[in-house]
Design an enzyme around this catalytic site. Structure first.
Site, PDB file in Angstrom:
ATOM      1  N   ARG A 131       0.801  -1.229   0.000  1.00 53.90           N
ATOM      2  CA  ARG A 131       0.000   0.000   0.000  1.00 53.90           C
ATOM      3  C   ARG A 131       0.837   1.284   0.000  1.00 53.90           C
ATOM      4  O   ARG A 131       0.288   2.381  -0.071  1.00 53.90           O
ATOM      5  CB  ARG A 131      -0.938  -0.003   1.207  1.00 53.90           C
ATOM      6  CG  ARG A 131      -0.252  -0.017   2.572  1.00 53.90           C
ATOM      7  CD  ARG A 131      -1.310  -0.241   3.635  1.00 53.90           C
ATOM      8  NE  ARG A 131      -0.797  -0.319   4.998  1.00 53.90           N
ATOM      9  CZ  ARG A 131      -1.571  -0.588   6.044  1.00 53.90           C
ATOM     10  NH1 ARG A 131      -2.865  -0.812   5.869  1.00 53.90           N
ATOM     11  NH2 ARG A 131      -1.060  -0.653   7.261  1.00 53.90           N
ATOM     12  N   GLU A 132       2.157   1.153   0.067  1.00 48.94           N
ATOM     13  CA  GLU A 132       3.041   2.321   0.129  1.00 48.94           C
ATOM     14  C   GLU A 132       3.382   2.788  -1.295  1.00 48.94           C
ATOM     15  O   GLU A 132       4.515   2.686  -1.758  1.00 48.94           O
ATOM     16  CB  GLU A 132       4.284   1.971   0.956  1.00 48.94           C
ATOM     17  CG  GLU A 132       3.908   1.619   2.398  1.00 48.94           C
ATOM     18  CD  GLU A 132       5.028   0.965   3.219  1.00 48.94           C
ATOM     19  OE1 GLU A 132       6.184   0.940   2.753  1.00 48.94           O
ATOM     20  OE2 GLU A 132       4.733   0.485   4.341  1.00 48.94           O
ATOM     21  N   ARG A 149      -1.280  -4.826   2.603  1.00 47.94           N
ATOM     22  CA  ARG A 149       0.131  -4.572   2.928  1.00 47.94           C
ATOM     23  C   ARG A 149       1.053  -5.744   2.574  1.00 47.94           C
ATOM     24  O   ARG A 149       2.170  -5.564   2.095  1.00 47.94           O
ATOM     25  CB  ARG A 149       0.209  -4.288   4.432  1.00 47.94           C
ATOM     26  CG  ARG A 149       1.596  -4.296   5.051  1.00 47.94           C
ATOM     27  CD  ARG A 149       1.455  -4.134   6.571  1.00 47.94           C
ATOM     28  NE  ARG A 149       2.687  -4.461   7.279  1.00 47.94           N
ATOM     29  CZ  ARG A 149       3.636  -3.588   7.579  1.00 47.94           C
ATOM     30  NH1 ARG A 149       3.527  -2.334   7.212  1.00 47.94           N
ATOM     31  NH2 ARG A 149       4.716  -3.965   8.250  1.00 47.94           N
ATOM     32  N   ASN A 191       8.749  -7.660   4.987  1.00 51.25           N
ATOM     33  CA  ASN A 191       9.798  -6.999   5.765  1.00 51.25           C
ATOM     34  C   ASN A 191       9.866  -7.494   7.212  1.00 51.25           C
ATOM     35  O   ASN A 191      10.467  -6.860   8.067  1.00 51.25           O
ATOM     36  CB  ASN A 191       9.628  -5.480   5.734  1.00 51.25           C
ATOM     37  CG  ASN A 191      10.955  -4.769   5.909  1.00 51.25           C
ATOM     38  OD1 ASN A 191      11.973  -5.206   5.371  1.00 51.25           O
ATOM     39  ND2 ASN A 191      10.967  -3.679   6.659  1.00 51.25           N
ATOM     40  N   SER A 208       7.096   3.976   3.026  1.00 50.06           N
ATOM     41  CA  SER A 208       6.436   5.183   3.525  1.00 50.06           C
ATOM     42  C   SER A 208       5.567   4.714   4.704  1.00 50.06           C
ATOM     43  O   SER A 208       5.267   3.535   4.804  1.00 50.06           O
ATOM     44  CB  SER A 208       5.573   5.828   2.434  1.00 50.06           C
ATOM     45  OG  SER A 208       4.365   5.141   2.235  1.00 50.06           O
ATOM     46  N   TYR A 209       5.180   5.582   5.615  1.00 43.42           N
ATOM     47  CA  TYR A 209       5.451   7.004   5.658  1.00 43.42           C
ATOM     48  C   TYR A 209       6.080   7.319   6.996  1.00 43.42           C
ATOM     49  O   TYR A 209       6.093   6.453   7.872  1.00 43.42           O
ATOM     50  CB  TYR A 209       4.134   7.800   5.488  1.00 43.42           C
ATOM     51  CG  TYR A 209       3.105   7.546   6.588  1.00 43.42           C
ATOM     52  CD1 TYR A 209       2.983   8.418   7.671  1.00 43.42           C
ATOM     53  CD2 TYR A 209       2.272   6.419   6.567  1.00 43.42           C
ATOM     54  CE1 TYR A 209       2.060   8.191   8.685  1.00 43.42           C
ATOM     55  CE2 TYR A 209       1.361   6.183   7.588  1.00 43.42           C
ATOM     56  CZ  TYR A 209       1.260   7.067   8.650  1.00 43.42           C
ATOM     57  OH  TYR A 209       0.354   6.840   9.671  1.00 43.42           O
ATOM     58  N   TYR A 228      10.782   1.899  16.525  1.00 41.56           N
ATOM     59  CA  TYR A 228      10.349   0.758  17.344  1.00 41.56           C
ATOM     60  C   TYR A 228      11.071  -0.487  16.844  1.00 41.56           C
ATOM     61  O   TYR A 228      11.527  -0.538  15.701  1.00 41.56           O
ATOM     62  CB  TYR A 228       8.824   0.565  17.261  1.00 41.56           C
ATOM     63  CG  TYR A 228       8.264   0.650  15.854  1.00 41.56           C
ATOM     64  CD1 TYR A 228       8.373  -0.424  14.965  1.00 41.56           C
ATOM     65  CD2 TYR A 228       7.631   1.812  15.402  1.00 41.56           C
ATOM     66  CE1 TYR A 228       7.874  -0.331  13.675  1.00 41.56           C
ATOM     67  CE2 TYR A 228       7.134   1.906  14.110  1.00 41.56           C
ATOM     68  CZ  TYR A 228       7.258   0.824  13.253  1.00 41.56           C
ATOM     69  OH  TYR A 228       6.772   0.910  11.972  1.00 41.56           O
TER      70      TYR A 228
END
Length: 416
Positions: free
Chosen positions: A177-178, A233, A250, A304-305, A355
């Protein structure tokens, strides 16, 4: 009859597009432990999409939390928020309106547009035409197929040489979605090819080094966000016996795999996969980087973001052996980026700057021996989040280009 069947298929396809009318994106500001507990309990009791941070487990006091909430839960959420006494605001009033508002309504040019969010079909056609018109400055190589069978193509940009050259590897679109991320990879390729021979820095870079670009890492997911669900995602892999689809690529690299900031729940957006490199896309990229380990000197991954420039580690709070140098380069790159439009980025190691998150590609590349390993989190800081309007593609890419060129120039002068 065939026409009827075709219309039937079109109707089914249209019916499958997720809509987000009335959904809102909130920013919550937890300033005490009770607020953190509230957010974690909320995530367990209703369907919440964490935009930033990426899951409830890593929420801490003093860090803003951006969440997307379906319309059916809004009344309940407002009541709970009043009771909790936590400061909060609405970033996006109506998610569907924001999705509809992403597109710049200027007429679509017939040529490939670098200021639009292009579909996978458009990007695939663009890769072929750019390669054939690049006067030998760019070649393409398929490094494997995705779960759904799409070819993963890496573009190699650089002046042809009889000897092996040091290289930089850059990928975009790990998270479906980025959308600003693949837009940047396209922009980078355009700039590299069009300024070679006139821009002294780009010319020197491509004379002495090669740049590998993977314009879309998670192609299946990216295609799905264009056709079915803008908010998807993960990858699109399936496993028999589970109705949950995909893993977070990721979180799927073999770097502190699934230890912190990742989920072992297959339905979670941060699902780490069933094993390291269980996702074929991750394995294809990891295999390619392993094969070229001796020449790849820098690894850049574009997300992003949040406007961040991060480097290892994210899977541990320990600092990387090269922390001071990585920080110096990141701050120089952020400063170069800021020089154009004043956009401020924060630099630092992933775990301590934002994080902890295990299984990330930058940590994996660094542990493999790729010293200059960076994650970019592009614009913005939450006003639009993943729905950055197309009108911001050009300025975002222009400023990011300065940071990437800064890192590349540094690496070029500091080969190891």
């Amino acid at each position: 009859m065939r026409v009827l069947v075709l219309f039937g298929l079109v109707a089914v396809a249209l019916a499958d597009v997720a809509r987000f009318e009335g959904e809102k994106v909130f920013r919550l500001k937890p300033v005490q432990d009770e607020h953190v507990t509230f957010i974690k309990d909320l995530a367990k009791s209703i369907e919440v999409d964490f935009w930033n941070p990426e899951n409830a487990e890593v929420v801490t006091v003093g860090t803003d939390v951006d969440i997307r909430v379906p319309a059916i839960y809004l009344d309940m959420l407002y009541t709970l928020l009043q009771q909790s006494d936590m400061e909060h605001s609405v970033l996006i009033e109506d998610l569907q309106a924001a999705i509809d508002g992403q597109a710049d309504l200027k007429p679509t040019p017939r040529a490939h547009s670098y200021t639009k969010y292009n579909t996978w079909a458009d990007i695939e056609a663009w890769m072929s035409s750019m390669t054939s018109s690049s006067s030998g400055l760019m070649t393409k190589q398929v490094i494997g197929n995705t779960y759904e069978g799409r070819a993963m193509t890496v573009l190699k940009i650089g002046k042809a040489s009889s000897s092996t050259k040091p290289a930089i590897f850059m990928d975009c679109g790990i998270h479906a979605r980025e959308w600003i991320s693949p837009a940047f990879c396209q922009w980078f390729v355009k700039e590299a090819l069009s300024t070679y021979g006139t821009d002294s820095q780009m010319t020197s870079l491509l004379d002495q080094m090669d740049v590998y670009v993977l314009p879309v890492f998670n192609i299946d997911g990216y295609d799905f966000t264009h056709k079915s669900n803008r908010m998807w995602r993960k990858t699109r892999s399936r496993r028999s016996g589970s109705s949950c689809i995909g893993a977070d690529p990721n979180r799927n690299f073999d770097a502190g795999w699934c230890s912190m900031g990742a989920s072992s729940n297959p339905c979670s957006d941060t699902f780490c996969g069933y094993t390291p490199e269980s996702e074929i896309e991750v394995k294809n990229v990891a295999d390619f980087i392993r094969r070229n380990k001796s020449t790849i000197k820098a690894y850049l991954t574009i997300h992003s973001y949040s406007q961040l420039l991060l480097f290892p580690y994210s899977y541990t709070y320990d600092l990387a052996a090269d922390n001071d140098e990585l920080m110096k380069v990141a701050e120089g790159a952020s400063s170069a980026l800021r020089s154009l439009y004043g956009t401020r980025y924060t630099s630092g190691p992933g775990a301590t700057t934002i994080y902890p998150a295990a299984g990330g590609s930058d940590d994996w590349a660094y542990d493999l021996g790729v010293k200059y390993s960076y994650t970019f989190e592009l614009r913005d800081t939450g006003r639009y989040g993943f729905l950055l309007p197309e009108s911001q593609i050009k300025p975002t890419c222009e400023e990011t280009m300065l940071a990437v060129k800064y890192i590349a120039a540094y690496v070029q002068k500091n080969l190891y």
